[in-house]
Design a protein around this motif. Structure first.
Motif, PDB file in Angstrom:
ATOM      1  N   SER A 249       0.831  -1.203   0.000  1.00 57.27           N
ATOM      2  CA  SER A 249       0.000   0.000   0.000  1.00 57.27           C
ATOM      3  C   SER A 249       0.873   1.264   0.000  1.00 57.27           C
ATOM      4  N   ALA A 250       2.040   1.208   0.634  1.00 54.46           N
ATOM      5  CA  ALA A 250       2.945   2.369   0.629  1.00 54.46           C
ATOM      6  C   ALA A 250       3.380   2.706  -0.793  1.00 54.46           C
ATOM      7  N   TYR A 251       3.683   1.676  -1.579  1.00 51.93           N
ATOM      8  CA  TYR A 251       4.059   1.888  -2.981  1.00 51.93           C
ATOM      9  C   TYR A 251       2.904   2.530  -3.739  1.00 51.93           C
ATOM     10  N   LYS A 252       1.701   1.997  -3.568  1.00 50.84           N
ATOM     11  CA  LYS A 252       0.542   2.494  -4.321  1.00 50.84           C
ATOM     12  C   LYS A 252       0.250   3.953  -3.980  1.00 50.84           C
ATOM     13  N   GLU A 253       0.380   4.306  -2.705  1.00 45.86           N
ATOM     14  CA  GLU A 253       0.171   5.693  -2.301  1.00 45.86           C
ATOM     15  C   GLU A 253       1.221   6.603  -2.930  1.00 45.86           C
ATOM     16  N   LYS A 254       2.481   6.172  -2.896  1.00 46.01           N
ATOM     17  CA  LYS A 254       3.562   6.971  -3.493  1.00 46.01           C
ATOM     18  C   LYS A 254       3.386   7.063  -5.008  1.00 46.01           C
ATOM     19  N   LEU A 255       2.962   5.977  -5.624  1.00 47.95           N
ATOM     20  CA  LEU A 255       2.742   5.961  -7.068  1.00 47.95           C
ATOM     21  C   LEU A 255       1.703   7.009  -7.473  1.00 47.95           C
ATOM     22  N   MET A 256       0.604   7.066  -6.744  1.00 44.39           N
ATOM     23  CA  MET A 256      -0.443   8.030  -7.080  1.00 44.39           C
ATOM     24  C   MET A 256       0.069   9.466  -6.989  1.00 44.39           C
ATOM     25  N   VAL A 257       0.860   9.750  -5.967  1.00 43.36           N
ATOM     26  CA  VAL A 257       1.428  11.092  -5.792  1.00 43.36           C
ATOM     27  C   VAL A 257       2.401  11.405  -6.931  1.00 43.36           C
ATOM     28  N   GLU A 258       3.280  10.448  -7.256  1.00 44.39           N
ATOM     29  CA  GLU A 258       4.278  10.678  -8.303  1.00 44.39           C
ATOM     30  C   GLU A 258       3.639  10.827  -9.680  1.00 44.39           C
ATOM     31  N   VAL A 259       2.593  10.065  -9.959  1.00 46.61           N
ATOM     32  CA  VAL A 259       1.890  10.191 -11.243  1.00 46.61           C
ATOM     33  C   VAL A 259       1.291  11.582 -11.363  1.00 46.61           C
ATOM     34  N   GLU A 260       0.621  12.037 -10.323  1.00 44.89           N
ATOM     35  CA  GLU A 260      -0.010  13.360 -10.338  1.00 44.89           C
ATOM     36  C   GLU A 260       1.029  14.460 -10.558  1.00 44.89           C
ATOM     37  N   LYS A 261       2.155  14.367  -9.854  1.00 42.94           N
ATOM     38  CA  LYS A 261       3.212  15.378  -9.996  1.00 42.94           C
ATOM     39  C   LYS A 261       3.794  15.365 -11.405  1.00 42.94           C
ATOM     40  N   ALA A 262       4.105  14.183 -11.921  1.00 45.92           N
ATOM     41  CA  ALA A 262       4.676  14.086 -13.265  1.00 45.92           C
ATOM     42  C   ALA A 262       3.689  14.599 -14.314  1.00 45.92           C
ATOM     43  N   TYR A 263       2.434  14.273 -14.145  1.00 50.38           N
ATOM     44  CA  TYR A 263       1.418  14.733 -15.102  1.00 50.38           C
ATOM     45  C   TYR A 263       1.306  16.257 -15.064  1.00 50.38           C
ATOM     46  N   ASP A 264       1.272  16.817 -13.868  1.00 48.34           N
ATOM     47  CA  ASP A 264       1.211  18.278 -13.743  1.00 48.34           C
ATOM     48  C   ASP A 264       2.420  18.932 -14.402  1.00 48.34           C
ATOM     49  N   ASP A 265       3.597  18.363 -14.209  1.00 49.81           N
ATOM     50  CA  ASP A 265       4.813  18.896 -14.832  1.00 49.81           C
ATOM     51  C   ASP A 265       4.735  18.819 -16.349  1.00 49.81           C
ATOM     52  N   LEU A 266       4.240  17.704 -16.864  1.00 50.97           N
ATOM     53  CA  LEU A 266       4.116  17.550 -18.318  1.00 50.97           C
ATOM     54  C   LEU A 266       3.121  18.550 -18.891  1.00 50.97           C
ATOM     55  N   LYS A 267       1.977  18.696 -18.252  1.00 47.16           N
ATOM     56  CA  LYS A 267       0.934  19.586 -18.754  1.00 47.16           C
ATOM     57  C   LYS A 267       1.322  21.059 -18.641  1.00 47.16           C
ATOM     58  N   GLU A 268       2.222  21.349 -17.713  1.00 49.76           N
ATOM     59  CA  GLU A 268       2.696  22.721 -17.546  1.00 49.76           C
ATOM     60  C   GLU A 268       3.488  23.182 -18.770  1.00 49.76           C
ATOM     61  N   ASN A 269       4.163  22.222 -19.415  1.00 43.40           N
ATOM     62  CA  ASN A 269       5.025  22.557 -20.545  1.00 43.40           C
ATOM     63  C   ASN A 269       4.482  22.108 -21.899  1.00 43.40           C
ATOM     64  N   SER A 270       3.313  21.488 -21.913  1.00 47.66           N
ATOM     65  CA  SER A 270       2.797  20.957 -23.166  1.00 47.66           C
ATOM     66  C   SER A 270       1.280  20.863 -23.106  1.00 47.66           C
ATOM     67  N   ASP A 271       0.663  21.037 -24.276  1.00 51.62           N
ATOM     68  CA  ASP A 271      -0.790  20.879 -24.321  1.00 51.62           C
ATOM     69  C   ASP A 271      -1.193  19.519 -24.894  1.00 51.62           C
ATOM     70  N   LYS A 272      -0.210  18.634 -25.031  1.00 50.98           N
ATOM     71  CA  LYS A 272      -0.485  17.296 -25.550  1.00 50.98           C
ATOM     72  C   LYS A 272      -1.280  16.475 -24.548  1.00 50.98           C
ATOM     73  N   ASP A 273      -1.931  15.447 -25.052  1.00 47.67           N
ATOM     74  CA  ASP A 273      -2.578  14.469 -24.190  1.00 47.67           C
ATOM     75  C   ASP A 273      -1.653  13.280 -24.030  1.00 47.67           C
ATOM     76  N   TYR A 274      -1.770  12.611 -22.899  1.00 49.70           N
ATOM     77  CA  TYR A 274      -0.877  11.507 -22.579  1.00 49.70           C
ATOM     78  C   TYR A 274      -1.655  10.271 -22.152  1.00 49.70           C
ATOM     79  N   ILE A 275      -1.038   9.135 -22.415  1.00 57.14           N
ATOM     80  CA  ILE A 275      -1.543   7.853 -21.960  1.00 57.14           C
ATOM     81  C   ILE A 275      -0.668   7.436 -20.788  1.00 57.14           C
ATOM     82  N   LEU A 276      -1.295   6.978 -19.722  1.00 57.98           N
ATOM     83  CA  LEU A 276      -0.574   6.508 -18.544  1.00 57.98           C
ATOM     84  C   LEU A 276      -0.462   4.988 -18.628  1.00 57.98           C
ATOM     85  N   LEU A 277       0.764   4.490 -18.588  1.00 53.33           N
ATOM     86  CA  LEU A 277       1.005   3.053 -18.580  1.00 53.33           C
ATOM     87  C   LEU A 277       1.452   2.642 -17.186  1.00 53.33           C
TER      88      LEU A 277
END
Length: 129
Positions: free
Chosen positions: A31-59
Motif C-alpha cells: 500500500s505504501a508503494y501504491k500511495e507513493k505511485l499516485m502522488v508521483e503520477v499526479e506530480k509528473a502529469y502536472d509537470d508535463l501539462k505545464e510545458n505541453s498541451d499534448k494528451d498523454y496515456i498513462l502506462l
C-alpha cells in the motif's frame, strides 16, 4: 587470480541486481508503494501539462490500473517492475518513471559500492564519488 576475482565481482553484481528486482516487485504490491505511485503520477502529469498541451496515456502495471480513473490508461510490460510511463497519444515519445529505469540508472553506483566492499574499502555515501 585477478581475472577470476573480476568474474566473481560481476557475478555478485548480477545476483545483487536480481535480488533488488525481487525486492522491488514485492514493494510494488504494498500500500505504501501504491500511495507513493499516485502522488508521483499526479506530480509528473502536472509537470508535463505545464510545458505541453499534448494528451498523454498513462502506462502502469495491471494491478495498478484501478488506481487511476482520471487518466487514459494502458498496461505496461511486467518487465518494468512497477512505476509508470507517460506516453504521448501519438506514441512517439515516452517519459519513463519505471522502477526498472530507476534501477538501471543506479546500477553503476550499486556496482561501485559493492566492488569497494569486496576490495576491502569502505562505502562512501557521497553520490559524487
Amino acid at each position: 587470480k585477478k581475472s577470476t576475482f573480476n568474474v566473481y565481482k560481476e557475478e555478485l553484481l548480477k545476483e545483487t541486481i536480481e535480488a533488488i528486482k525481487k525486492d522491488l516487485i514485492a514493494y510494488s504490491k504494498t500500500s505504501a508503494y501504491k500511495e507513493k505511485l499516485m502522488v508521483e503520477v499526479e506530480k509528473a502529469y502536472d509537470d508535463l501539462k505545464e510545458n505541453s498541451d499534448k494528451d498523454y496515456i498513462l502506462l502502469v502495471k495491471e494491478d495498478d490500473l484501478n488506481l487511476f480513473h482520471d487518466y487514459q490508461t494502458e498496461v505496461m510490460d511486467d518487465s518494468n517492475l512497477g512505476g509508470f510511463i507517460f506516453e504521448d497519444t501519438d506514441k512517439t515519445y515516452q517519459y519513463d518513471f519505471t522502477l526498472k529505469r530507476k534501477l538501471e540508472n543506479e546500477k553503476y553506483q550499486i556496482g561501485k559500492k559493492l566492488y569497494s566492499l569486496l576490495e576491502g574499502g569502505e562505502i562512501n555515501n557521497d553520490t559524487n564519488n
